[in-house]
Design a protein around this motif. Structure first.
Motif, PDB file in Angstrom:
ATOM      1  N   LYS A   3      39.153  54.837  22.992  1.00  0.00           N
ATOM      2  CA  LYS A   3      37.967  54.107  23.467  1.00  0.00           C
ATOM      3  C   LYS A   3      38.456  52.843  24.188  1.00  0.00           C
ATOM      4  CE  LYS A   3      35.794  57.008  20.718  1.00  0.00           C
ATOM      5  NZ  LYS A   3      35.255  56.530  19.440  1.00  0.00           N
ATOM      6  N   ILE A   4      38.018  52.674  25.429  1.00  0.00           N
ATOM      7  CA  ILE A   4      38.508  51.570  26.261  1.00  0.00           C
ATOM      8  C   ILE A   4      37.360  50.651  26.644  1.00  0.00           C
ATOM      9  CG2 ILE A   4      39.806  50.932  28.317  1.00  0.00           C
ATOM     10  CD1 ILE A   4      40.822  53.780  28.454  1.00  0.00           C
ATOM     11  N   LEU A   5      37.517  49.391  26.344  1.00  0.00           N
ATOM     12  CA  LEU A   5      36.590  48.362  26.806  1.00  0.00           C
ATOM     13  C   LEU A   5      37.111  47.843  28.142  1.00  0.00           C
ATOM     14  CD1 LEU A   5      34.165  46.432  26.327  1.00  0.00           C
ATOM     15  CD2 LEU A   5      35.786  44.887  25.208  1.00  0.00           C
ATOM     16  N   VAL A   6      36.349  48.048  29.210  1.00  0.00           N
ATOM     17  CA  VAL A   6      36.761  47.668  30.562  1.00  0.00           C
ATOM     18  C   VAL A   6      35.942  46.461  31.004  1.00  0.00           C
ATOM     19  CG1 VAL A   6      36.960  48.435  32.958  1.00  0.00           C
ATOM     20  CG2 VAL A   6      37.327  50.067  31.092  1.00  0.00           C
ATOM     21  N   VAL A   7      36.623  45.390  31.417  1.00  0.00           N
ATOM     22  CA  VAL A   7      35.932  44.183  31.873  1.00  0.00           C
ATOM     23  C   VAL A   7      36.287  43.952  33.338  1.00  0.00           C
ATOM     24  CG1 VAL A   7      35.496  41.744  31.451  1.00  0.00           C
ATOM     25  CG2 VAL A   7      36.156  43.240  29.550  1.00  0.00           C
ATOM     26  N   ASN A 102      40.216  44.176  34.501  1.00  0.00           N
ATOM     27  CA  ASN A 102      40.510  44.558  35.883  1.00  0.00           C
ATOM     28  C   ASN A 102      40.319  43.360  36.798  1.00  0.00           C
ATOM     29  OD1 ASN A 102      41.212  46.726  37.720  1.00  0.00           O
ATOM     30  ND2 ASN A 102      39.170  46.456  38.572  1.00  0.00           N
ATOM     31  N   THR A 103      41.376  42.776  37.254  1.00  0.00           N
ATOM     32  CA  THR A 103      41.518  41.555  38.068  1.00  0.00           C
ATOM     33  C   THR A 103      41.708  40.325  37.177  1.00  0.00           C
ATOM     34  OG1 THR A 103      39.252  40.690  38.338  1.00  0.00           O
ATOM     35  CG2 THR A 103      39.928  42.516  39.790  1.00  0.00           C
ATOM     36  N   HIS A 123      45.121  44.267  34.564  1.00  0.00           N
ATOM     37  CA  HIS A 123      45.442  44.841  35.874  1.00  0.00           C
ATOM     38  C   HIS A 123      45.243  43.768  36.940  1.00  0.00           C
ATOM     39  CE1 HIS A 123      45.288  48.799  38.388  1.00  0.00           C
ATOM     40  NE2 HIS A 123      45.959  47.850  39.020  1.00  0.00           N
ATOM     41  N   VAL A 124      46.329  43.367  37.580  1.00  0.00           N
ATOM     42  CA  VAL A 124      46.305  42.254  38.529  1.00  0.00           C
ATOM     43  C   VAL A 124      46.177  42.794  39.951  1.00  0.00           C
ATOM     44  CG1 VAL A 124      47.529  40.215  39.369  1.00  0.00           C
ATOM     45  CG2 VAL A 124      47.722  40.890  36.958  1.00  0.00           C
ATOM     46  N   VAL A 148      50.376  44.389  28.359  1.00  0.00           N
ATOM     47  CA  VAL A 148      50.906  45.102  29.527  1.00  0.00           C
ATOM     48  C   VAL A 148      50.240  44.532  30.766  1.00  0.00           C
ATOM     49  CG1 VAL A 148      51.134  47.335  30.687  1.00  0.00           C
ATOM     50  CG2 VAL A 148      51.225  47.227  28.189  1.00  0.00           C
ATOM     51  N   ILE A 149      51.025  44.331  31.834  1.00  0.00           N
ATOM     52  CA  ILE A 149      50.493  43.799  33.092  1.00  0.00           C
ATOM     53  C   ILE A 149      50.722  44.846  34.175  1.00  0.00           C
ATOM     54  CG2 ILE A 149      50.643  41.958  34.813  1.00  0.00           C
ATOM     55  CD1 ILE A 149      52.024  40.301  32.468  1.00  0.00           C
ATOM     56  N   ILE A 150      49.643  45.325  34.764  1.00  0.00           N
ATOM     57  CA  ILE A 150      49.743  46.276  35.879  1.00  0.00           C
ATOM     58  C   ILE A 150      49.577  45.482  37.173  1.00  0.00           C
ATOM     59  CG2 ILE A 150      48.768  48.327  36.965  1.00  0.00           C
ATOM     60  CD1 ILE A 150      47.598  49.057  34.197  1.00  0.00           C
TER      61      ILE A 150
END
Length: 377
Positions: A3-7, A102-103, A123-124, A148-150
């Protein structure tokens, strides 16, 4: 199933918004269940919901220069409480395994992941240089709060690691990927008010201080000699920054370019725009972290003239898929444009090479597969 919480920072459909949509739409739903937090309603929310992805509106806690006042800090603290309350209710239902921010623009994921001891992937999609205080703060936050940094390009990674070398082991580069569609559009130049004999130079992107609209206008005035060359700007300003559009419109009016330049608001379907385009330009005056629009243009077999810095240098191959020009150098930019204006064969050759490169290097499948591996690790 994880389960992923995406912001995410916005509900529009520009670069990072589009990449989030493509990623989540392509994600294997037997392996992952994403729940997305957006700051408002908008086209991204509608598109995600078409894929049966749950979207919740909540404060995403953006860091910005003007927040450092008593009033804005007070509002920020209230938003923290409100945001955490909303996420706690969701977490009761879903019991999240991961938080994916995300960003860099959003801080809610960072705060919540630390507070509830959940793994945090950040995620950069940005190379931030100005304002300097913000440019210094974000690598510190990544160092402290990201497991982790993407990074969406090697240049994005380099910008972070140069500031804090200790980030190197946590930074993984995943280039953006684009869905490949056969262009069925029957649109022509006439659909946008141009003549079929016109050569159209198209700039797709936000109208702001970074995308190079005014640099292109100045270059056009000084170095483009052909009367049948027209400029096509596709995009809108950020709400609250309409003065950038006004500034661009003033340059057009003052130089009597109303018949030479067309501005069209943002549209999520660019296929017709690219069909009418002869030359795509990405004249960013500050380094792009990637440069998604360059790949989109290449997939439509358009030659690309782009700034020679940032992630664009990893997309455009100079003198093969287009030209890389030095930022702010009007003569360099003008010479590149004129070569393509005068040589249709060169435009077509660059377009074919760009298409092949986009297929080989920037596929959506590769993008989703690489991100899936990171989420599963």
């Amino acid at each position: 199933m994880k389960k992923i919480l995406v912001v995410h920072q916005s509900a529009e459909l520009y670069g990072s918004d589009k990449m989030l949509l493509l990623f989540l739409a392509g994600l294997d739903k037997s392996l992952f269940l994403p729940v997305v937090i957006l700051p408002s309603d908008g086209p991204l929310k509608a598109e995600l919901e078409k894929h049966n992805i749950k979207v919740v509106i909540a404060p995403v806690l953006k860091l910005y220069r003007k927040m450092f006042t008593v009033k804005n800090l007070s509002l920020f603290i209230k938003d923290i409480k409100a945001g955490i309350g909303i996420l706690d209710e969701l977490n009761k239902e879903y019991k999240f395994d991961l938080v994916y921010s995300n960003t860099l623009a959003v801080l809610l994921g960072m705060i919540y992941a630390r507070k509830r001891k959940i793994k945090h992937i950040w995620h950069v999609h940005e190379i931030i240089v100005h304002p300097k205080i913000i440019a210094k703060i974000f690598p510190v936050l990544l160092n402290k709060f990201a497991d982790v940094i993407i990074c969406n390009s090697n240049e994005t990674r380099k910008n972070l690691v140069n500031r804090i070398p200790g980030l190197e082991s946590r930074c993984i580069v995943v280039h953006n990927g684009i869905d490949i569609k056969i262009n069925q559009s029957a649109a022509s130049k006439a659909n946008f008010g141009f003549n079929e004999s016109d050569i159209i130079i198209t700039l797709v992107g936000r109208i702001n201080r970074l995308k190079g609209h005014n640099w292109l206008l100045d270059t056009y005035l000084k170095y483009v000699k052909d009367s049948n060359v027209k400029l096509f700007f596709v995009g809108s300003p950020v709400p609250g920054q309409e003065y950038y559009l006004t500034e661009t419109e003033n340059i057009i009016t003052q130089n009597n370019l109303q018949d030479k330049v067309k501005i069209m608001p943002f549209t999520k379907d660019l296929s017709a725009v690219w069909r009418a385009t002869d030359i795509a330009v990405v004249p960013s005056t500050e380094a792009e972290s990637f440069g998604l629009v360059a790949v989109e243009a290449m997939l439509e077999k358009k030659p690309v003239v782009a700034s020679n810095h940032g992630g664009l240098t990893e997309i455009v191959v100079n003198n093969k898929t287009g030209f890389l020009v030095e930022p702010h150098n009007e003569k360099d930019f003008g010479d590149a444009l004129q070569k393509l204006i005068e040589n249709k064969t060169l435009r077509e050759a660059f377009g074919e090479e760009g298409y092949k490169r986009a297929l080989e290097e920037f596929s959506l499948k590769s993008y989703v597969d690489n991100l899936t591996k990171i989420l599963l690790s």
